[in-house]
Motif scaffolding. Structure first.
Motif, short mmCIF file in Angstrom:
data_model
loop_
_atom_site.label_atom_id
_atom_site.label_comp_id
_atom_site.label_asym_id
_atom_site.label_seq_id
_atom_site.Cartn_x
_atom_site.Cartn_y
_atom_site.Cartn_z
N PRO A 38 -16.78 10.91 41.57
CA PRO A 38 -15.50 10.79 42.26
C PRO A 38 -15.56 11.32 43.69
CG PRO A 38 -15.42 12.52 40.59
CD PRO A 38 -16.73 11.83 40.44
N ASN A 39 -14.55 11.02 44.49
CA ASN A 39 -14.45 11.58 45.85
C ASN A 39 -14.60 13.08 45.77
OD1 ASN A 39 -11.82 9.26 46.53
ND2 ASN A 39 -13.87 9.16 47.32
N GLY A 40 -15.37 13.64 46.68
CA GLY A 40 -15.53 15.09 46.71
C GLY A 40 -16.60 15.61 45.78
N ALA A 41 -17.32 14.71 45.08
CA ALA A 41 -18.35 15.14 44.12
C ALA A 41 -19.55 15.79 44.82
CB ALA A 41 -18.82 13.95 43.29
N LYS A 43 -21.64 13.71 46.95
CA LYS A 43 -22.62 12.65 47.18
C LYS A 43 -23.08 12.61 48.65
CE LYS A 43 -19.73 9.44 45.81
NZ LYS A 43 -18.50 10.25 45.58
N SER A 44 -22.10 12.59 49.56
CA SER A 44 -22.44 12.52 50.99
C SER A 44 -23.22 13.77 51.41
CB SER A 44 -21.18 12.44 51.86
OG SER A 44 -20.41 11.33 51.50
N THR A 45 -22.77 14.90 50.94
CA THR A 45 -23.43 16.17 51.30
C THR A 45 -24.88 16.15 50.82
OG1 THR A 45 -21.30 17.30 51.09
CG2 THR A 45 -23.27 18.69 51.08
N PHE A 84 -24.72 6.38 57.28
CA PHE A 84 -23.53 7.20 57.04
C PHE A 84 -22.47 6.36 56.33
CE2 PHE A 84 -24.07 10.20 60.97
CZ PHE A 84 -25.31 10.58 60.50
N GLN A 85 -21.55 7.07 55.71
CA GLN A 85 -20.46 6.36 55.05
C GLN A 85 -19.62 5.60 56.07
OE1 GLN A 85 -18.18 8.82 52.45
NE2 GLN A 85 -16.47 7.41 52.49
N ASP A 86 -19.37 6.25 57.21
CA ASP A 86 -18.48 5.67 58.21
C ASP A 86 -19.29 5.22 59.42
OD1 ASP A 86 -16.58 5.09 60.08
OD2 ASP A 86 -15.42 6.94 59.78
N ASP A 88 -18.40 4.46 62.24
CA ASP A 88 -17.91 5.06 63.49
C ASP A 88 -18.60 6.40 63.78
OD1 ASP A 88 -16.24 2.97 64.27
OD2 ASP A 88 -14.63 3.70 62.98
N ASP A 89 -19.24 6.98 62.78
CA ASP A 89 -20.02 8.21 63.00
C ASP A 89 -21.44 7.90 63.46
OD1 ASP A 89 -17.94 9.80 62.19
OD2 ASP A 89 -18.63 9.94 60.11
N GLN A 90 -21.82 6.60 63.45
CA GLN A 90 -23.22 6.24 63.64
C GLN A 90 -23.42 5.25 64.79
OE1 GLN A 90 -24.94 5.26 59.86
NE2 GLN A 90 -26.92 5.99 60.59
N ASP A 162 -24.95 5.71 52.19
CA ASP A 162 -23.70 6.27 51.67
C ASP A 162 -22.66 5.15 51.65
OD1 ASP A 162 -21.79 8.03 50.86
OD2 ASP A 162 -22.06 9.43 52.54
N GLU A 163 -22.32 4.68 50.47
CA GLU A 163 -21.34 3.61 50.30
C GLU A 163 -21.67 2.36 51.14
OE1 GLU A 163 -18.89 3.81 48.25
OE2 GLU A 163 -18.47 5.93 47.94
N PRO A 164 -22.85 1.77 50.93
CA PRO A 164 -23.21 0.62 51.78
C PRO A 164 -22.29 -0.58 51.62
CG PRO A 164 -24.77 0.84 49.95
CD PRO A 164 -23.89 2.06 49.94
N THR A 194 -22.46 5.29 45.66
CA THR A 194 -21.55 4.16 45.53
C THR A 194 -20.49 4.42 44.48
OG1 THR A 194 -21.44 1.77 45.09
CG2 THR A 194 -23.06 2.99 43.83
N HIS A 195 -19.36 3.72 44.66
CA HIS A 195 -18.33 3.72 43.60
C HIS A 195 -18.42 2.42 42.80
CE1 HIS A 195 -16.28 7.32 44.91
NE2 HIS A 195 -16.27 6.87 46.15
N ASP A 196 -19.36 1.58 43.18
CA ASP A 196 -19.43 0.25 42.56
C ASP A 196 -20.31 0.30 41.31
OD1 ASP A 196 -19.84 -2.44 41.93
OD2 ASP A 196 -19.80 -3.05 44.04
P1 ADP Z 1 -15.80 10.09 50.11
O1 ADP Z 1 -15.06 10.98 49.21
O2 ADP Z 1 -15.46 8.66 49.84
O3 ADP Z 1 -17.26 10.37 50.16
P2 ADP Z 1 -14.55 11.75 52.04
O4 ADP Z 1 -13.15 11.34 52.34
O5 ADP Z 1 -14.82 12.88 51.13
O6 ADP Z 1 -15.30 10.44 51.58
O7 ADP Z 1 -15.30 12.13 53.39
C1 ADP Z 1 -15.15 11.38 54.58
C2 ADP Z 1 -15.63 12.22 55.75
O8 ADP Z 1 -14.81 13.41 55.87
C3 ADP Z 1 -17.06 12.74 55.57
O9 ADP Z 1 -17.74 12.60 56.81
C4 ADP Z 1 -16.91 14.19 55.18
O10 ADP Z 1 -17.99 14.98 55.66
C5 ADP Z 1 -15.60 14.59 55.83
N1 ADP Z 1 -14.88 15.57 55.01
C6 ADP Z 1 -14.59 15.44 53.71
N2 ADP Z 1 -13.95 16.53 53.25
C7 ADP Z 1 -13.81 17.36 54.31
C8 ADP Z 1 -13.23 18.64 54.49
N3 ADP Z 1 -12.65 19.31 53.49
N4 ADP Z 1 -13.26 19.19 55.72
C9 ADP Z 1 -13.85 18.53 56.73
N5 ADP Z 1 -14.43 17.32 56.63
C10 ADP Z 1 -14.41 16.74 55.44
#
Ligand code: ADP
Ligand code: ADP
Length: 228
Positions: A38-41, A43-45, A84-86, A88-90, A162-164, A194-196
């Motif tokens: 789920p979101n916040g798990a 994965k991106s980190t 990156f997931q977004d 706009d960050d890349q 990250d979420e391609p 991925t969430h897929d």
């Molecule tokens: P997903 O859950 O789909 O991976 P998020 O919404 O968690 O996407 O994250 C989107 C972006 O926001 C990421 O670049 C992430 O590092 C940043 N981010 C997420 N949570 C926080 C937070 N608590 N504080 C600052 N940045 C955050």
């Protein structure tokens, strides 16, 4: 040696959010792996730890057996590409061409090699005719493709995405799916977040399920049966 090894990774953001909790795993060369959760798990980190963008508070990441440290991050990032997931960050240059050539130019490659790699990468994502466009004027899905081309142009051995598929139209998703298959056939090691679930079940040979910074389960796609 495995392409990627993570040993007891722990990570806290400066605001004390504990994002990774004692994660360990390894992926052999040529893996097609998917992380779901789920979101916040976390994965991106986690992906950001695997190319040295973020350093673990505790634990170690090894890439082809070599520990990632502050001193070798640059060499590691040549081997490990991260989408990156977004986008706009890349994607930040004035034109698509400038953006995709940015990494190869930084490597100091000869001009013909830069052009060859970047033409191939843009063709792979169907964006060749957008070379002189400003990324600013592109749709989100098109920017995502440009970001993917930028990763491909570096020709990394390991590709993290990250979420391609997120925000791509159905055709874009199909294209990324066949792109991932092509990269696999080239011998690349691929790990996507991925969430897929359907895509992961059809494509991956290894699955990692994360929640609240922890690895809940790791194995084959049978782990996804209940989730479908
Ligand atoms: P997903 O859950 O789909 O991976 P998020 O919404 O968690 O996407 O994250 C989107 C972006 O926001 C990421 O670049 C992430 O590092 C940043 N981010 C997420 N949570 C926080 C937070 N608590 N504080 C600052 N940045 C955050
Ligand atoms: P996922 O990619 O699975 O959605 P993330 O790795 O984006 O998860 O986030 C893991 C946790 O770390 C979440 O609780 C999120 O809010 C938090 N987080 C992510 N980025 C930041 C940040 N830059 N600063 C503080 N907390 C963050």
């Amino acid at each position: 040696v495995p392409a990627i090894e993570a040993e007891n990774l722990n990570f806290c953001y400066p605001d004390k959010t504990k994002a990774l909790h004692d994660l360990s795993f390894s992926l052999p060369v040529g893996s097609k792996a998917a992380i779901l959760g789920p979101n916040g798990a976390g994965k991106s980190t986690l992906l950001q730890h695997l190319n040295g963008l973020v350093m673990a508070s505790e634990g170690v990441v090894r890439i082809f057996g070599e520990p990632v440290t502050r001193n070798n991050m640059n060499q590691i990032r040549r081997k490990v590409g991260l989408l990156f997931q977004d986008p706009d960050d890349q994607v930040f240059s004035a034109t698509v061409w400038e953006d995709v050539t940015f990494g190869p130019r930084n490597l100091g490659l000869p001009q013909e090699e830069i052009e060859r790699r970047c033409e191939t990468a843009l063709a792979a994502v169907g964006m060749r005719e957008f070379k002189q466009k400003a990324p600013y004027h592109l749709s989100y899905g098109q920017k995502k493709r440009v970001a993917i081309a930028g990763v491909l142009a570096m020709q990394p051995d390991i590709i993290l995405m990250d979420e391609p598929m997120a925000y791509l139209d159905p055709r874009g998703k199909d294209e990324v799916a066949s792109l991932l298959q092509g990269l696999h056939l080239m011998g690349k090691t691929i790990l996507i977040a991925t969430h897929d679930v359907d895509f992961a079940a059809a494509w991956a040979d290894q699955v990692m399920l994360m929640k609240e910074g922890k690895m809940l389960a790791r194995g084959g796609t049978e782990l996804l049966v209940e989730k479908r």
